[in-house]
Design a protein around this motif. Sequence first.
Motif, PDB file in Angstrom:
ATOM      1  N   GLY A  82       0.809  -1.204   0.000  1.00 47.52           N
ATOM      2  CA  GLY A  82       0.000   0.000   0.000  1.00 47.52           C
ATOM      3  C   GLY A  82       0.846   1.259   0.000  1.00 47.52           C
ATOM      4  O   GLY A  82       2.047   1.235  -0.221  1.00 47.52           O
ATOM      5  N   ALA A  84      -1.402   4.572   0.028  1.00 44.56           N
ATOM      6  CA  ALA A  84      -2.407   5.600  -0.279  1.00 44.56           C
ATOM      7  C   ALA A  84      -2.372   6.031  -1.737  1.00 44.56           C
ATOM      8  O   ALA A  84      -2.798   7.124  -2.074  1.00 44.56           O
ATOM      9  N   TYR A  85      -1.876   5.169  -2.612  1.00 45.37           N
ATOM     10  CA  TYR A  85      -1.704   5.489  -4.035  1.00 45.37           C
ATOM     11  C   TYR A  85      -0.768   6.683  -4.238  1.00 45.37           C
ATOM     12  O   TYR A  85      -0.738   7.274  -5.314  1.00 45.37           O
ATOM     13  N   SER A 158      -3.863  -2.228   2.367  1.00 42.47           N
ATOM     14  CA  SER A 158      -4.326  -0.838   2.362  1.00 42.47           C
ATOM     15  C   SER A 158      -4.761  -0.423   0.948  1.00 42.47           C
ATOM     16  O   SER A 158      -5.641  -1.059   0.357  1.00 42.47           O
ATOM     17  N   ALA A 159      -4.165   0.633   0.368  1.00 43.46           N
ATOM     18  CA  ALA A 159      -4.503   0.980  -1.009  1.00 43.46           C
ATOM     19  C   ALA A 159      -4.113  -0.145  -1.956  1.00 43.46           C
ATOM     20  O   ALA A 159      -4.766  -0.372  -2.979  1.00 43.46           O
ATOM     21  N   HIS A 162      -6.966  -2.302  -2.035  1.00 39.70           N
ATOM     22  CA  HIS A 162      -7.961  -1.858  -3.012  1.00 39.70           C
ATOM     23  C   HIS A 162      -7.570  -2.321  -4.407  1.00 39.70           C
ATOM     24  O   HIS A 162      -8.422  -2.795  -5.186  1.00 39.70           O
ATOM     25  N   VAL A 198      -8.453  -0.778   1.594  1.00 40.70           N
ATOM     26  CA  VAL A 198      -9.375   0.296   1.223  1.00 40.70           C
ATOM     27  C   VAL A 198     -10.370  -0.318   0.236  1.00 40.70           C
ATOM     28  O   VAL A 198      -9.963  -0.828  -0.808  1.00 40.70           O
ATOM     29  N   SER A 210      -6.270   8.157  -0.334  1.00 46.72           N
ATOM     30  CA  SER A 210      -6.223   7.129  -1.376  1.00 46.72           C
ATOM     31  C   SER A 210      -7.258   7.399  -2.456  1.00 46.72           C
ATOM     32  O   SER A 210      -6.959   7.349  -3.657  1.00 46.72           O
TER      33      SER A 210
END
Length: 306
Positions: A82, A84-85, A158-159, A162, A198, A210
């Motif tokens: 991850g 958060a992008y 996390s991201a 996603h 996420v 994100s």
Amino acid sequence: MTKPAQAVAPLLIPEGGGPLPRPWIEAQCVPLWPAGVPGKGFAPRERRADWPQTFLSNIAEPELRLFRAARPNGKALLVIPGGAYNFVSIRNEGVDVARVFNAAGYHVYVLVYRLPGEGWANRADVPLMDAQRAMRVIHSRAAQDGVSDPDIAVIGFSAGGHLAASLLTEFDEKLAPPVDAIDGLDARPHAGILVYPVISMTVPYTHVWSAQTLLGTAPDVALIARRSPVQHVTAQTPPVFLVHALDDDAVPYQNSLMMADALTKAGHAPEMHLFAEGKHGFGIGPSNGSAGQWTALAQKWLERLA
């Protein structure tokens, strides 16, 4: 007489920062697009001064880092960290994960994917494009890398969770014209392990940083729907294993509940583990807390799927 409250030892959470670990430097680098990365518009951004070297950013050429098991079992995993992008956290959600699953016999491919806020056209598509390509590249290299089992699972954090959830639900989404024979291979994972993922792209449960980085600050309803994995769960979605801490103050545990609910309604309920403590970003988990058991639980789950 009321007993005095007992002190509780703090959780030993693995660090995510620091310099680049030697195993990362020594791992084999596998480019995703050796003939040229599709898409235009890459624009490097100034890095924040407080970001350690293990937070990778300004990714012009996405890649896989291959961590080989000393005693391979013929199986492979795709790991998606991850960040958060905004960056790719390759220590706690990459190198540490590879070490644990290498010990269990898995070859581990850690994905360094393009970041949507770095100028790319079709920003909401480039991470998934790289994830699809990563699965196909692993399949294309199976014989030379000693991967005999065609069933390849994905682990996302996390991201990156996603992104892994998007791969699980949109593995066959057409994002760009094929560039070579590898793009004709299957991108569907055998299974997915989502760790504090996420899932929601809207308030109150999304991780705003994100979501805004992936979709932009004012996405329309259609774009939000395209990148909401819960809206794309079908009978073809692979089995899923979910991990979350109830005290996660960055990505609320309701994200995992949403995914579990969608999967259950589609007829294949996931295995889910909710831990009382662990906060966010615990990677392989604290060695002195129950959340540190998820990797062993996930290995048992993967074995049952075989």
